[in-house]
Design an enzyme around this catalytic site. Structure first.
Site, mmCIF file in Angstrom:
data_model
loop_
_atom_site.group_PDB
_atom_site.id
_atom_site.type_symbol
_atom_site.label_atom_id
_atom_site.label_comp_id
_atom_site.label_asym_id
_atom_site.label_seq_id
_atom_site.Cartn_x
_atom_site.Cartn_y
_atom_site.Cartn_z
ATOM 1 N N GLY A 44 -1.769 3.949 13.203
ATOM 2 C CA GLY A 44 -1.176 3.317 12.018
ATOM 3 C C GLY A 44 -1.907 3.732 10.752
ATOM 4 O O GLY A 44 -2.605 4.757 10.717
ATOM 5 N N GLY A 55 -5.056 4.199 18.289
ATOM 6 C CA GLY A 55 -4.127 3.696 17.272
ATOM 7 C C GLY A 55 -3.750 4.791 16.294
ATOM 8 O O GLY A 55 -4.533 5.724 16.061
ATOM 9 N N LYS A 78 0.797 -1.224 0.000
ATOM 10 C CA LYS A 78 0.000 0.000 0.000
ATOM 11 C C LYS A 78 0.835 1.282 0.000
ATOM 12 O O LYS A 78 0.536 2.224 -0.739
ATOM 13 C CB LYS A 78 -0.924 0.030 1.217
ATOM 14 C CG LYS A 78 -2.069 -0.958 1.130
ATOM 15 C CD LYS A 78 -2.832 -0.915 2.442
ATOM 16 C CE LYS A 78 -4.289 -1.192 2.203
ATOM 17 N NZ LYS A 78 -5.108 -1.071 3.402
ATOM 18 N N ASP A 117 -10.175 3.081 1.817
ATOM 19 C CA ASP A 117 -10.343 2.571 3.191
ATOM 20 C C ASP A 117 -11.206 3.504 4.047
ATOM 21 O O ASP A 117 -12.059 3.046 4.812
ATOM 22 C CB ASP A 117 -8.975 2.372 3.862
ATOM 23 C CG ASP A 117 -8.262 1.136 3.336
ATOM 24 O OD1 ASP A 117 -8.938 0.197 2.865
ATOM 25 O OD2 ASP A 117 -7.020 1.107 3.396
HETATM 26 P P1 ATR Z 1 -2.292 -0.564 10.565
HETATM 27 O O1 ATR Z 1 -1.550 0.060 9.430
HETATM 28 O O2 ATR Z 1 -3.124 -1.753 10.174
HETATM 29 O O3 ATR Z 1 -3.097 0.421 11.362
HETATM 30 P P2 ATR Z 1 0.098 -0.674 12.240
HETATM 31 O O4 ATR Z 1 0.712 0.433 11.484
HETATM 32 O O5 ATR Z 1 0.930 -1.882 12.531
HETATM 33 O O6 ATR Z 1 -1.184 -1.244 11.509
HETATM 34 O O7 ATR Z 1 -0.513 -0.115 13.575
HETATM 35 C C1 ATR Z 1 -0.970 -0.933 14.576
HETATM 36 C C2 ATR Z 1 -1.529 -0.079 15.711
HETATM 37 O O8 ATR Z 1 -1.796 -0.926 16.832
HETATM 38 C C3 ATR Z 1 -0.555 0.977 16.200
HETATM 39 O O9 ATR Z 1 -1.287 2.113 16.603
HETATM 40 C C4 ATR Z 1 0.113 0.282 17.380
HETATM 41 O O10 ATR Z 1 0.662 1.164 18.330
HETATM 42 P P3 ATR Z 1 2.198 1.680 18.199
HETATM 43 O O11 ATR Z 1 2.198 2.764 17.165
HETATM 44 O O12 ATR Z 1 2.555 2.160 19.540
HETATM 45 O O13 ATR Z 1 3.003 0.482 17.763
HETATM 46 C C5 ATR Z 1 -1.062 -0.449 17.961
HETATM 47 N N1 ATR Z 1 -0.645 -1.559 18.809
HETATM 48 C C6 ATR Z 1 -0.157 -2.752 18.405
HETATM 49 N N2 ATR Z 1 0.130 -3.526 19.496
HETATM 50 C C7 ATR Z 1 -0.169 -2.791 20.594
HETATM 51 C C8 ATR Z 1 -0.093 -3.016 22.024
HETATM 52 N N3 ATR Z 1 0.345 -4.169 22.513
HETATM 53 N N4 ATR Z 1 -0.511 -2.003 22.831
HETATM 54 C C9 ATR Z 1 -0.946 -0.846 22.354
HETATM 55 N N5 ATR Z 1 -1.044 -0.572 21.022
HETATM 56 C C10 ATR Z 1 -0.667 -1.531 20.153
#
Ligand code: ATR
Length: 288
Positions: free
Chosen positions: A138, A136, A70, A107
């Site tokens: 991401g 989140g 992407k 999306d």
């Molecule tokens: P996507 O593009 O699908 O949104 P990503 O970029 O991997 O996926 O983002 C995953 C999200 O889940 C992020 O906001 C991540 O927080 P960080 O930026 O701090 O990594 C969050 N996330 C994943 N595991 C987590 C955990 N154990 N606790 C809190 N947040 C988590």
């Protein structure tokens, strides 16, 4: 039935075998009796550009992109839609008649169309200054922020475990969209729910195989909508807890279904509908 005139599209990902998109587009192709095919395309990240450039040479009408293509695809496109530019990622590629590549991102559209699906009965808040709480920061969060900004919401509370990532995202949006984004600390997420009109989980927490999303919902107004972009399980612990205390909840599978609509229309010429039958058909493949 496929003839020599069949229209071709597919979904590029690595891995790709788990993708629900071939099943989803396959349902519509059959329903609308279209001479076409939609294929899973296992493409390694180092091959993104070469394969995208090959699509027009092979007569493909376009493709969906999933991880890890992407973001890589943004620099390969000949033209980007404004929403793909803001989100910084492409999930739908359309091959134009001249062979050039148009990159879109559906999306945020899919997320929003799912929320306003009349089947769920959500009434939007009268006061769009009430905060929307987004967990989140991401790629999925970017699409969700665009959806709320474009729908006229004025205030977002963006909370992320890594606060700096939320702040970077908010700073990006400050130049592009007219919406106030504040980034309170992740540890305060329970208290930050006060007065929220919508709560959205865009983290991977709550997904099968991932950790739980620990969140105290006590401060959340009972008229707030709660939605989760995680759809495996379909009813996440967050949605279950929100429903039990009386909040309206909307699960995440509809975002996947609705984000597929613009691509299908562009490649196969038919405006497809998201129905209960489609939802059941796509869901029945999970775990298969
Ligand atoms: P996507 O593009 O699908 O949104 P990503 O970029 O991997 O996926 O983002 C995953 C999200 O889940 C992020 O906001 C991540 O927080 P960080 O930026 O701090 O990594 C969050 N996330 C994943 N595991 C987590 C955990 N154990 N606790 C809190 N947040 C988590």
């Amino acid at each position: 039935m496929i003839t020599g005139k069949a229209r071709l599209a597919g979904v590029m990902g690595w891995p790709i075998s788990h993708s629900l998109s071939p099943r989803l587009h396959g349902f519509w192709l059959k329903q609308y009796k279209i001479d076409g095919a939609y294929l899973p395309l296992a493409v390694k990240p180092e091959d993104t550009e070469a394969v995208l450039r090959t699509l027009p040479k092979m007569g493909f009408k376009g493709a969906n992109l999933t991880l890890p293509h992407k973001e890589i695809a943004v620099d390969v496109m000949d033209q980007l839609s404004p929403r793909a530019e803001v989100i910084g990622a492409v999930n739908t590629v359309v091959v134009k008649d001249d062979g050039s590549l148009f990159g879109d991102n559906t999306d945020g559209f899919g997320f929003w169309e799912n929320l306003i699906d009349p089947a769920f009965g959500w009434t939007q808040p009268k006061d769009k200054a009430r905060p929307v709480v987004v967990l989140g920061a991401g790629g999925a969060a970017r699409a969700v922020l665009v959806a709320f900004a474009d729908a006229g919401y004025q205030s977002i509370k963006l909370l992320n475990r890594t606060q700096e990532r939320a702040e970077t995202l908010a700073a990006d949006f400050a130049n592009m969209k007219d919406i106030q984004i504040d980034c309170p600390a992740w540890d305060h997420r329970g208290a930050e729910l006060t007065d929220a009109s919508v709560l959205v989980n865009t983290t991977s927490l709550g997904m099968t195989g991932q950790g739980p999303l620990e969140l105290d919902l006590n401060a959340l107004p009972l008229d707030a909508l709660v939605t989760d972009i995680v759809y495996a399980p379909l009813e996440t612990a967050l949605l279950r807890a929100a429903k039990a205390r009386g909040n309206l909840t909307i699960d995440g599978i509809g975002m996947l279904l609705h984000q597929a609509r613009p691509g299908f229309k562009a490649w196969f010429g038919e405006e497809p509908k998201v129905t209960a039958e489609l939802r059941a058909y796509v869901l029945s493949a999970r775990g298969a």
